[in-house]
Write an enzyme that holds these catalytic residues in place. Structure first.
Site, mmCIF file in Angstrom:
data_model
loop_
_atom_site.group_PDB
_atom_site.id
_atom_site.type_symbol
_atom_site.label_atom_id
_atom_site.label_comp_id
_atom_site.label_asym_id
_atom_site.label_seq_id
_atom_site.Cartn_x
_atom_site.Cartn_y
_atom_site.Cartn_z
ATOM 1 C CD GLN A 95 -2.509 -1.175 2.728
ATOM 2 O OE1 GLN A 95 -3.543 -0.542 2.958
ATOM 3 N NE2 GLN A 95 -1.914 -1.909 3.648
ATOM 4 C CG HIS A 113 -3.083 2.471 -1.679
ATOM 5 N ND1 HIS A 113 -3.136 2.370 -0.300
ATOM 6 C CD2 HIS A 113 -4.219 1.865 -2.137
ATOM 7 C CE1 HIS A 113 -4.236 1.736 0.056
ATOM 8 N NE2 HIS A 113 -4.914 1.406 -1.031
ATOM 9 N N GLY A 180 2.681 -4.513 8.971
ATOM 10 C CA GLY A 180 2.747 -3.073 9.201
ATOM 11 C C GLY A 180 1.584 -2.284 8.639
ATOM 12 C CB ALA A 224 8.504 -4.148 10.484
#
Ligand code: BJW
Length: 238
Positions: A95, A113, A180, A224
């Site tokens: 994204q 996106h 995430g 992460a």
């Protein structure tokens, strides 16, 4: 999850994977939406109403992305290693509009996106690489019209990119990883349900439980840069 399960993997990433690289998330307390309103910068209506304001928002983020101190972190690199080592297909769907997966060497990815380092002409649809500031004064090289160049990103109310390819991969994968992302924005938030309905195992890796955490078979919490490399090593060890 061990390698003996085999099969293809679909990975969804969100802003949390780039946080430790120095880029802001959206919905954390220090995130982007705590500083600017979505309806001022991230809708087609905002761009129609005040394109200069929208350009300023993305110009600032583009300059930050291109700053010398910004680069991929251990989580981006671990996913690149997974892509290189895993014997079957790995599709990364991000994204994020940053290019940190590419800078880490990832090859097969979809920017659902859009991409901050590209510009699109709202009149003719032409897309080109773009690293400088955008402004309403610029004209399109392809059609010659001015005022239509916009960031190649997907705003609220617009259709995310390559949805057919993504849903095909979700229907075929054996493992779906979500990394995430807060799980607040659709259609990405629905990917876990789509993968699970076709029999995939689903795992979330996030700093904290996401909005959809109960939909996952397994949820791993932590930064992460720590939990993604550890999970990838676990997968590759088989
Ligand atoms: C860490 C960490 C660390 C932190 N380690 N983790 C009502 C119900 C359902 C849907 C809708 C509805 N009304 C409208 C909709 C649809 C709408 C939507 O979902 N709205 C919701 C808000 C309700 N969606 C759309 O409009 C989408 N299009 C669409 O649906 O098309 C179909 C359609 C079109 C037209 C008509 C009808 C149907 C388009 C969505 C576009 C999203 N665009 C943005 C901005 C553009 C790009 C940009 O500027 O960058 O994309 S919004 C923003 O949110 C950005 C992100 O990609 C996206 C997701 O955010 P993400 O990545 O999850 O970030 P955060 O901040 O939310 O979460 C970060 C997470 O990381 C947190 O959980 C942290 O804990 C974690 N974290 N540090 C690990 N170190």
């Amino acid at each position: 999850m061990t390698r003996s399960h085999g099969g293809s993997i679909v990975i969804l990433t969100g802003a949390g994977i780039s946080k430790e690289s120095g880029l802001d998330t959206f919905r954390d307390t220090d995130g982007i939406w705590a500083k600017v309103r979505i309806e001022d910068v991230a809708t087609p209506e905002a761009f129609a109403r005040n394109p200069s304001r929208v350009h300023e928002f993305y110009n600032t983020r583009r300059r930050r992305l291109l700053a010398e101190d910004i680069g991929p972190n251990a989580a981006h690199r671990a996913l690149t290693e997974l892509e290189a080592q895993w014997p079957e297909s790995v599709l990364l769907v991000t994204q994020n509009i940053d290019d940190l997966h590419e800078r880490a060497g990832h090859r097969q990815l979809i920017h659902m996106h859009g991409e901050l380092l590209k510009a699109r002409c709202a009149f003719c649809g032409c897309i080109r690489a773009w690293r400088a500031d955008l402004s309403v004064a610029l004209s399109c090289d392809a059609c010659g019209r001015s005022g239509g160049l916009r960031p190649h990103v997907v705003w609220f109310g617009e259709m995310p990119l390559e949805m057919d390819a993504i849903f095909s991969a979700l229907a075929a994968c054996k493992l779906f990883l979500s990394i995430g992302t807060s799980g607040h924005v659709y259609p990405a938030a629905g990917f876990v349900g789509a993968a699970a309905s076709h029999g995939a195992r689903t795992v979330e890796l996030n700093l904290e439980p996401s909005a959809g955490t109960s939909l996952f078979d397994e949820s791993i919490q932590g930064p992460a840069s720590v939990i993604v490399p550890a999970f990838v090593q676990r997968l590759l060890a088989g």
